[in-house]
Design a protein around this motif. Structure first.
Motif, PDB file in Angstrom:
ATOM      1  N   UNK A 203       0.829  -1.209   0.000  1.00  0.00           N
ATOM      2  CA  UNK A 203       0.000   0.000   0.000  1.00  0.00           C
ATOM      3  C   UNK A 203       0.863   1.259   0.000  1.00  0.00           C
ATOM      4  N   UNK A 204       2.003   1.204   0.673  1.00  0.00           N
ATOM      5  CA  UNK A 204       2.937   2.336   0.663  1.00  0.00           C
ATOM      6  C   UNK A 204       3.702   2.397  -0.654  1.00  0.00           C
ATOM      7  N   UNK A 205       4.012   1.239  -1.218  1.00  0.00           N
ATOM      8  CA  UNK A 205       4.758   1.207  -2.474  1.00  0.00           C
ATOM      9  C   UNK A 205       3.928   1.735  -3.639  1.00  0.00           C
ATOM     10  N   UNK A 206       2.616   1.503  -3.628  1.00  0.00           N
ATOM     11  CA  UNK A 206       1.790   2.078  -4.695  1.00  0.00           C
ATOM     12  C   UNK A 206       1.812   3.600  -4.633  1.00  0.00           C
ATOM     13  N   UNK A 207       1.891   4.153  -3.423  1.00  0.00           N
ATOM     14  CA  UNK A 207       1.959   5.609  -3.294  1.00  0.00           C
ATOM     15  C   UNK A 207       3.285   6.144  -3.841  1.00  0.00           C
TER      16      UNK A 207
END
Length: 262
Positions: A203-207
């Motif tokens: 979820x952080x990597x998509x950001x």
């Protein structure tokens, strides 16, 4: 002899232990790590003046587009994370609060973990090379692949390294780029046989991917739900389980074929 306390006075005295407890909790270090979106790196480009992927022994294509591996940044195992940090992380979409043991092996120092992550990166690069050459049916005795990327550790770049090797050697298999000129991002471990594994923190990597211009994100299929949780607008999720499946999905994306979705 004690005088009788007023009701407000009694409430204050009863509340004091609770107030002291909250004050102590607020400053005491807690067993958590706080993570946030980290850097991304184009494996088809350069890092510190050097090609990330260098191939010799066979012709290499000139590529367009980008294949960006993604990372997260987390507080170190020896860093103090207090109650305020935890509360702040819970209420922000660009932060995640994780049990420290879910991020770092217990009982290891910062230096030991750094060495562990470096070993994982080397093993990941070796697996990515075997997977890519195996997929393309290239003889590893005639193809030399060198991978260089500073300041990134762990195994989660494996899939993107393998795709970068495939793109440099074969593109989409029909004369075009595997990226189709797009900025593609993603994450995932990989085995020498080409199986893609989960990594965490998606979820952080998509950001991080959206921040750096990606429009497509390759995610291990098992982590689709996590990737959807805080998915940035305009970023398309493509689930993958193997290197072959990832290549097929990118080819389909370029030629308007059927592309899997989360």
């Amino acid at each position: 002899m004690f005088s009788r306390l007023s009701r407000p006075g009694a409430l204050v005295i009863c509340a004091l232990p609770i107030i002291v407890l909250f004050l102590l909790v607020g400053v005491a270090p807690l067993p958590y790590a706080v993570a946030q979106p980290g850097l991304t790196a184009n494996v088809l480009g350069t890092d510190q003046g050097r090609e990330v992927i260098t191939i010799s022994g066979v012709p290499v294509r000139k590529t367009e587009g980008e294949l960006r591996l993604t990372t997260i940044e987390a507080t170190g195992p020896s860093a103090d994370v207090d109650f305020g940090d935890v509360v702040d992380g819970w209420f922000r979409t660009d932060r995640a609060v994780l049990p420290r043991e879910a991020v770092y092996p217990s009982g290891q120092s910062d230096r030991e973990i750094e060495k562990h992550n470096a070993r994982d990166m080397v093993e990941s690069q070796d697996s990515a090379t075997r997977a890519a050459l195996g997929f393309l049916r290239r003889d590893p005795k005639t193809v030399e692949v060198r991978l260089h990327l500073a300041d990134v550790g762990g195994p989660s770049a494996g899939l993107l390294f393998a795709l970068g090797i495939v793109d440099k050697l074969d593109g989409d298999g029909a004369g075009g780029d595997l990226t189709g000129g797009r900025t593609i991002a993603g994450t995932g471990t990989i085995t020498g046989e080409g199986k893609v594994g989960a990594v965490g923190g998606v979820a952080l990597k998509t950001q991080a991917a959206a921040r750096d211009g990606a429009t497509v994100f390759l995610v291990p299929e098992a982590e689709c739900a996590d990737a959807r949780a805080e998915l940035p607008k305009g970023l398309r999720l493509v689930p993958v389980t193997t290197l072959k499946g990832a290549v097929s999905a990118l080819r389909a994306l370029e030629h308007r074929g059927r592309v899997p979705s989360c």
